[in-house]
Design an enzyme around this catalytic site. Structure first.
Site, PDB file in Angstrom:
ATOM      1  N   PRO A  98       0.821  -1.211   0.000  1.00 41.63           N
ATOM      2  CA  PRO A  98       0.000   0.000   0.000  1.00 41.63           C
ATOM      3  C   PRO A  98       0.858   1.265   0.000  1.00 41.63           C
ATOM      4  O   PRO A  98       1.907   1.325   0.639  1.00 41.63           O
ATOM      5  CB  PRO A  98      -0.807  -0.131   1.297  1.00 41.63           C
ATOM      6  CG  PRO A  98      -0.895  -1.605   1.522  1.00 41.63           C
ATOM      7  CD  PRO A  98       0.439  -2.147   1.074  1.00 41.63           C
ATOM      8  N   LEU A 100       0.249   4.151   1.283  1.00 47.96           N
ATOM      9  CA  LEU A 100       0.255   4.863   2.569  1.00 47.96           C
ATOM     10  C   LEU A 100       0.078   3.873   3.711  1.00 47.96           C
ATOM     11  O   LEU A 100      -0.791   2.997   3.655  1.00 47.96           O
ATOM     12  CB  LEU A 100      -0.878   5.891   2.607  1.00 47.96           C
ATOM     13  CG  LEU A 100      -0.487   7.360   2.457  1.00 47.96           C
ATOM     14  CD1 LEU A 100      -1.726   8.234   2.452  1.00 47.96           C
ATOM     15  CD2 LEU A 100       0.427   7.799   3.582  1.00 47.96           C
ATOM     16  N   GLY A 101       0.898   4.002   4.726  1.00 45.39           N
ATOM     17  CA  GLY A 101       0.789   3.147   5.900  1.00 45.39           C
ATOM     18  C   GLY A 101       0.829   3.972   7.170  1.00 45.39           C
ATOM     19  O   GLY A 101       1.119   5.171   7.143  1.00 45.39           O
ATOM     20  N   ASP A 128       2.942  -0.428  10.042  1.00 40.40           N
ATOM     21  CA  ASP A 128       4.375  -0.661  10.217  1.00 40.40           C
ATOM     22  C   ASP A 128       4.683  -0.822  11.702  1.00 40.40           C
ATOM     23  O   ASP A 128       4.418   0.081  12.501  1.00 40.40           O
ATOM     24  CB  ASP A 128       5.174   0.514   9.631  1.00 40.40           C
ATOM     25  CG  ASP A 128       6.666   0.289   9.747  1.00 40.40           C
ATOM     26  OD1 ASP A 128       7.219  -0.468   8.933  1.00 40.40           O
ATOM     27  OD2 ASP A 128       7.283   0.866  10.665  1.00 40.40           O
ATOM     28  N   LYS A 162       9.978  -5.750  12.350  1.00 38.81           N
ATOM     29  CA  LYS A 162      11.429  -5.649  12.189  1.00 38.81           C
ATOM     30  C   LYS A 162      12.173  -6.474  13.239  1.00 38.81           C
ATOM     31  O   LYS A 162      11.746  -6.570  14.392  1.00 38.81           O
ATOM     32  CB  LYS A 162      11.857  -4.177  12.288  1.00 38.81           C
ATOM     33  CG  LYS A 162      11.097  -3.254  11.341  1.00 38.81           C
ATOM     34  CD  LYS A 162      11.514  -1.808  11.529  1.00 38.81           C
ATOM     35  CE  LYS A 162      10.584  -0.878  10.784  1.00 38.81           C
ATOM     36  NZ  LYS A 162       9.268  -0.750  11.447  1.00 38.81           N
TER      37      LYS A 162
END
Length: 408
Positions: A98, A100-101, A128, A162
């Site tokens: 996408p 935009l996050g 995120d 992450k």
């Protein structure tokens, strides 16, 4: 019979009707006793009082209202802007990320769950996350709620997390990923990043992780081994794609020497005052999506007096021109450069407002003006990674990156 056949011919361009229509209409001309002449098209006779309803010379009587309803409705200006949004970009895996996050860095406990829920309901499909942020449990609860309530399906979400610096030992990579999945209440990630190329030793909660003896720094061979473990996560279905974050050109080149999977993304600091054009060009040449974090310059995060792109007069002027906000312009600038963007906020109104940035269309003049604002101003310096025993260590490979020649 003639009118039924004509109904299906009504939208055929007149120039294409070159066949001898009377071969197919051998009887008579409509409303006339005269037979059709060779090659003549049998046009229906429409009473004068009915002609105002017809917009086509061959439209059968009694059909105009029905046909008119099938015509495409003219879109309103606000609808056209919504439909002109850039919704996603394609990664080197073939998957779509996408455009935009929502970033969740520095989102406090008790706030991030509400922020994620508001974002998903507002249309965000990209969240995120990171183990370092210490809020993945709340993010997971919000995602679970949105999915269970039917607000969104899991397959329509794009979730990133992450691997933190103290889990980069090959044997620690999979357990760290599984812990993240457990916290997020997911079976798989869409993207899993190496949070940064620098490593730290694992310590107890009461120990200082940033002391010289616990900072192990960057090691190309160690990172190559970490990446092999990351590649195994893809094979096991724990994540659909893997990538990197805060990697320079030099460090990415070192990684690619042994990698069998090219990173899908390199997530880095990027805003109008720190645009990283050479790194962007390099990532493009390797098929890696460069993804900006802190696209607004992280206002309120740094010391007073730090330059703020949102206060820049050029940004403000362009915002007025497009009836937008400075935040819209900063986000739209990165979208126009072809990058997925992850602005962070826990304010419901700002979350919703930031989403409107994808409908702002900047022209070439706007892009040139914003590009000219670049100050090469890195706000997140990672100074915590600099050891006192080596105070002049160049974490960002300034000289080697500047000398690197990008192959086109």
């Amino acid at each position: 019979v003639h009118s039924k056949i004509l109904k299906y011919l009504v939208f055929i361009p007149h120039c294409t009707l070159t066949v001898k229509m009377c071969d197919y209409f051998p009887s008579r001309k409509f409303g006339s006793s005269r037979p059709c002449a060779p090659g003549e098209f049998p046009r229906p006779e429409i009473p004068p009082e009915e002609r105002f309803k017809s917009y086509h010379p061959y439209l059968p009587i009694g059909r105009p209202e029905k046909v008119l309803k099938s015509r495409r409705r003219r879109r309103l200006p606000e609808e056209r802007s919504e439909l002109s949004r850039r919704d996603s970009f394609k990664l080197n895996t073939g998957a779509k990320i996408p455009a935009l996050g929502l970033g969740t860095w520095q989102s406090k406990p008790g706030e991030v769950a509400v922020a994620v829920e508001v974002a998903v309901k507002a249309g965000y499909r990209h969240i995120d996350c990171a183990h370092l942020y210490k809020n993945e449990g709340e993010v997971g609860s919000a995602l679970e709620k949105c999915i269970s309530e039917g607000v969104v399906k899991r397959e329509d979400l794009f979730i990133t997390s992450k691997l933190w610096s103290d889990d980069q030992a090959p044997e620690a990579v999979e357990p760290a990923c599984r812990l993240t999945l457990k916290n997020l209440k997911l079976e798989y990630l869409d993207l899993y990043l190496v949070h940064n190329p620098f490593t730290l030793k694992k310590v107890n909660e009461n120990e200082n992780q940033w002391s010289d003896e616990n900072i192990t720094g960057y090691n190309p061979e160690g990172m190559a081994n970490t990446w092999k473990a990351m590649e195994e996560l893809v094979k096991k279905g724990l994540t659909k794609a893997i990538g990197i974050s805060n990697f320079t050109i030099t460090k990415t080149e070192n990684l690619l020497k042994t990698a069998t999977i090219v990173p899908a993304v390199n997530q880095v600091e990027c805003h109008p005052y720190f645009q990283q054009p050479k790194l962007k060009e390099y990532c493009d040449s390797k098929g890696i999506m460069m993804q900006p974090y802190s696209p607004l310059g992280s206002p309120g995060t740094y010391e007073a007096g730090t330059p703020n792109p949102l206060e820049d007069e050029v940004i403000k002027q362009i915002a007025v021109k497009h009836s937008a906000t400075p935040a819209h312009i900063c986000i739209s600038f990165q979208l126009h450069r072809g990058m997925s963007v992850i602005p962070k906020s826990v304010n419901p109104n700002r979350i919703k407002d930031n989403f409107k940035a994808s409908a702002v269309k900047l022209d070439d003049e706007d892009m040139k003006k914003i590009s000219a604002l670049d100050r090469n101003l890195r706000l997140l310096t990672f100074s915590w990674q600099i050891r006192q025993s080596n105070p002049n260590e160049d974490l960002w490979d300034t000289a080697s990156d500047a000398a690197f020649v990008i192959q086109k």
